[in-house]
Design a protein around this motif. Sequence first.
Motif, PDB file in Angstrom:
ATOM      1  N   GLU A  49      -6.612 -36.698  -2.772  1.00 27.25           N
ATOM      2  CA  GLU A  49      -5.849 -35.558  -3.293  1.00 27.25           C
ATOM      3  C   GLU A  49      -5.347 -35.844  -4.708  1.00 27.25           C
ATOM      4  OE1 GLU A  49      -2.649 -34.425  -0.798  1.00 27.25           O
ATOM      5  OE2 GLU A  49      -3.892 -33.921   0.933  1.00 27.25           O
ATOM      6  N   GLN A  50      -4.837 -37.048  -4.901  1.00 29.63           N
ATOM      7  CA  GLN A  50      -4.279 -37.407  -6.202  1.00 29.63           C
ATOM      8  C   GLN A  50      -5.355 -37.473  -7.279  1.00 29.63           C
ATOM      9  OE1 GLN A  50      -2.444 -41.016  -4.631  1.00 29.63           O
ATOM     10  NE2 GLN A  50      -0.401 -40.174  -5.027  1.00 29.63           N
ATOM     11  N   LEU A  51      -6.524 -38.001  -6.939  1.00 30.12           N
ATOM     12  CA  LEU A  51      -7.630 -38.053  -7.896  1.00 30.12           C
ATOM     13  C   LEU A  51      -8.102 -36.644  -8.253  1.00 30.12           C
ATOM     14  CD1 LEU A  51      -9.645 -41.047  -6.428  1.00 30.12           C
ATOM     15  CD2 LEU A  51      -8.572 -40.987  -8.687  1.00 30.12           C
TER      16      LEU A  51
ATOM     17  N   VAL B 284      -5.790 -34.990 -10.807  1.00 31.48           N
ATOM     18  CA  VAL B 284      -5.860 -35.395 -12.214  1.00 31.48           C
ATOM     19  C   VAL B 284      -7.194 -34.994 -12.847  1.00 31.48           C
ATOM     20  CG1 VAL B 284      -4.203 -37.276 -11.960  1.00 31.48           C
ATOM     21  CG2 VAL B 284      -6.653 -37.752 -11.711  1.00 31.48           C
ATOM     22  N   GLY B 285      -8.052 -34.301 -12.081  1.00 32.29           N
ATOM     23  CA  GLY B 285      -9.182 -33.653 -12.730  1.00 32.29           C
ATOM     24  C   GLY B 285     -10.593 -34.110 -12.436  1.00 32.29           C
ATOM     25  N   ILE B 286     -10.787 -35.016 -11.459  1.00 34.02           N
ATOM     26  CA  ILE B 286     -12.173 -35.398 -11.180  1.00 34.02           C
ATOM     27  C   ILE B 286     -12.897 -34.224 -10.517  1.00 34.02           C
ATOM     28  CG2 ILE B 286     -11.535 -37.811 -10.946  1.00 34.02           C
ATOM     29  CD1 ILE B 286     -12.139 -37.513  -7.903  1.00 34.02           C
ATOM     30  N   GLN B 287     -14.226 -34.217 -10.631  1.00 37.94           N
ATOM     31  CA  GLN B 287     -14.998 -33.079 -10.140  1.00 37.94           C
ATOM     32  C   GLN B 287     -15.866 -33.416  -8.937  1.00 37.94           C
ATOM     33  OE1 GLN B 287     -16.631 -30.319 -12.978  1.00 37.94           O
ATOM     34  NE2 GLN B 287     -15.362 -31.137 -14.616  1.00 37.94           N
ATOM     35  N   ALA B 288     -15.840 -34.651  -8.473  1.00 35.51           N
ATOM     36  CA  ALA B 288     -16.483 -35.051  -7.216  1.00 35.51           C
ATOM     37  C   ALA B 288     -15.980 -36.448  -6.874  1.00 35.51           C
ATOM     38  CB  ALA B 288     -17.997 -35.037  -7.322  1.00 35.51           C
ATOM     39  N   LEU B 289     -16.025 -36.774  -5.576  1.00 35.64           N
ATOM     40  CA  LEU B 289     -15.539 -38.072  -5.117  1.00 35.64           C
ATOM     41  C   LEU B 289     -16.524 -38.661  -4.117  1.00 35.64           C
ATOM     42  CD1 LEU B 289     -13.307 -40.258  -4.863  1.00 35.64           C
ATOM     43  CD2 LEU B 289     -12.298 -38.852  -3.041  1.00 35.64           C
ATOM     44  N   THR B 290     -16.971 -39.891  -4.404  1.00 35.66           N
ATOM     45  CA  THR B 290     -17.804 -40.628  -3.457  1.00 35.66           C
ATOM     46  C   THR B 290     -16.944 -41.668  -2.757  1.00 35.66           C
ATOM     47  OG1 THR B 290     -19.758 -40.368  -4.860  1.00 35.66           O
ATOM     48  CG2 THR B 290     -19.843 -42.080  -3.182  1.00 35.66           C
TER      49      THR B 290
ATOM     50  N   GLY C 148     -14.721 -38.228   6.701  1.00 38.97           N
ATOM     51  CA  GLY C 148     -14.597 -36.895   7.275  1.00 38.97           C
ATOM     52  C   GLY C 148     -13.206 -36.318   7.123  1.00 38.97           C
ATOM     53  N   ALA C 149     -12.188 -37.174   7.224  1.00 37.25           N
ATOM     54  CA  ALA C 149     -10.809 -36.702   7.081  1.00 37.25           C
ATOM     55  C   ALA C 149     -10.555 -36.166   5.676  1.00 37.25           C
ATOM     56  CB  ALA C 149      -9.834 -37.832   7.403  1.00 37.25           C
ATOM     57  N   VAL C 150     -11.162 -36.808   4.676  1.00 35.82           N
ATOM     58  CA  VAL C 150     -11.016 -36.314   3.306  1.00 35.82           C
ATOM     59  C   VAL C 150     -11.743 -34.982   3.154  1.00 35.82           C
ATOM     60  CG1 VAL C 150     -11.549 -36.753   0.888  1.00 35.82           C
ATOM     61  CG2 VAL C 150     -10.718 -38.614   2.336  1.00 35.82           C
ATOM     62  N   LYS C 151     -12.973 -34.933   3.654  1.00 39.64           N
ATOM     63  CA  LYS C 151     -13.762 -33.710   3.512  1.00 39.64           C
ATOM     64  C   LYS C 151     -13.088 -32.526   4.208  1.00 39.64           C
ATOM     65  CE  LYS C 151     -16.788 -30.667   2.762  1.00 39.64           C
ATOM     66  NZ  LYS C 151     -16.770 -30.008   1.431  1.00 39.64           N
ATOM     67  N   ASN C 152     -12.475 -32.763   5.344  1.00 37.52           N
ATOM     68  CA  ASN C 152     -11.882 -31.679   6.130  1.00 37.52           C
ATOM     69  C   ASN C 152     -10.416 -31.433   5.810  1.00 37.52           C
ATOM     70  OD1 ASN C 152     -14.245 -31.013   7.753  1.00 37.52           O
ATOM     71  ND2 ASN C 152     -13.990 -33.043   8.636  1.00 37.52           N
TER      72      ASN C 152
ATOM     73  N   ARG D 109      -6.711 -29.272   1.522  1.00 37.23           N
ATOM     74  CA  ARG D 109      -6.311 -29.347   0.111  1.00 37.23           C
ATOM     75  C   ARG D 109      -7.481 -29.675  -0.802  1.00 37.23           C
ATOM     76  NH1 ARG D 109      -2.702 -32.399  -3.016  1.00 37.23           N
ATOM     77  NH2 ARG D 109      -3.310 -30.759  -4.449  1.00 37.23           N
ATOM     78  N   MET D 110      -8.544 -30.241  -0.247  1.00 38.65           N
ATOM     79  CA  MET D 110      -9.658 -30.703  -1.079  1.00 38.65           C
ATOM     80  C   MET D 110     -10.639 -29.565  -1.348  1.00 38.65           C
ATOM     81  SD  MET D 110      -8.842 -33.818  -1.667  1.00 38.65           S
ATOM     82  CE  MET D 110     -10.339 -34.318  -2.531  1.00 38.65           C
ATOM     83  N   HIS D 111     -11.025 -29.442  -2.615  1.00 40.74           N
ATOM     84  CA  HIS D 111     -12.009 -28.418  -2.962  1.00 40.74           C
ATOM     85  C   HIS D 111     -13.157 -28.967  -3.789  1.00 40.74           C
ATOM     86  CE1 HIS D 111     -10.359 -28.282  -7.055  1.00 40.74           C
ATOM     87  NE2 HIS D 111      -9.153 -28.227  -6.514  1.00 40.74           N
ATOM     88  N   ILE D 112     -13.109 -30.251  -4.173  1.00 37.48           N
ATOM     89  CA  ILE D 112     -14.219 -30.854  -4.903  1.00 37.48           C
ATOM     90  C   ILE D 112     -15.238 -31.415  -3.906  1.00 37.48           C
ATOM     91  CG2 ILE D 112     -12.824 -31.419  -6.921  1.00 37.48           C
ATOM     92  CD1 ILE D 112     -12.695 -34.314  -5.886  1.00 37.48           C
TER      93      ILE D 112
END
Length: 326
Positions: free
Chosen positions: A157-159, A162-168, A188-192, A195-198
């Motif tokens: 969420e924090q990343l 601050v403006g990143i456009q994808a997260l691996t 999976g918890a991050v993807k679901n 709050r996450m939209h990237i």
Amino acid sequence: MKIGNLDLGECPVLLAPMEDVSTRPFRLLCRHFGADLLYTEFVSSDALVRSVEKTFKKMEVLDEERPIAIQIYGKDIDAMVGAAKIAEEANPNFIDINFGCPVKKIATKGAGSGMLKDIPAMLKMTEAIVKAVDLPVTVKTRIGWDEDSRDIVTIAEQLQDVGIQALTIHGRTRCQMYKGEADWEYIGAVKNNPRMHIPIIGNGDITNHIVAKERFDTYGVDAIMVGRGAIGKPWIFRDIKNYLKDGSEPEPVSFDEQLNILRMQVKSAMKWLDEKRGILHMRRHMAAMFKGLPHFRDLRIMMLQADTMEELEDVWQQMSEKYGNN
């Protein structure tokens, strides 16, 4: 899946950035077999800002490698910002920040996954890089530093903020290195997380087409990244993409096909470097390509000791006589 203006379609399969592996010859081979996005080896920010020629060579990419990202790492914000600007001049599709490398000489100095021990510094660095370049910025990281700090849901969420456009996300902690199994529940918890939209890209233990489909189906990730599973088996991208497309099982790759693939890769490495250095660079791939062949020890040693293409071709001929048409 989109990163900035780059549309990679549905369920893309990516080649991971791997030091001394994700070099041009291997990238081109993985592209040949269908990798949707390539990454360079990770590039030292300190070396870039010091104009180290060998480091600049890591950023040289051909048009046929695109789309491609340049991955940078370091612990100093100013150096990382400077490196991002230099990398941008090489015209990749985006800049990726390495917050995941677990290697001791990198992580214990505060770079790579070492940044997981100082999240405020990680966020400050990421935000500075996002503001410094016009290209999209992405991040690759792990689920935490150790078992007691699996904080990737909050970090993600924090990343994003601050403006990143994808997260691996690699599904291990830094302290796990590459041991045990990757824990995709955290990915999976991050993807679901609502709050996450990237886009969220999952990484870790993708070794075949069945595992790849299960990761998409179970965890809903936007893309998967293949790393060690592609070493010695670059056709894994073709296998995965065909299986995702229509459920078709992969055709076995014969010894003769494997040898032809290896020959193509060695010639590419020689063109990229020179004969001796190209062959030396390829030894890891040679060892992995024929892993499991019965009674292969003596020929394997001969192959890994060869210094010239003539010597290699002689060994390969002996291998063909013993294992060909299989």
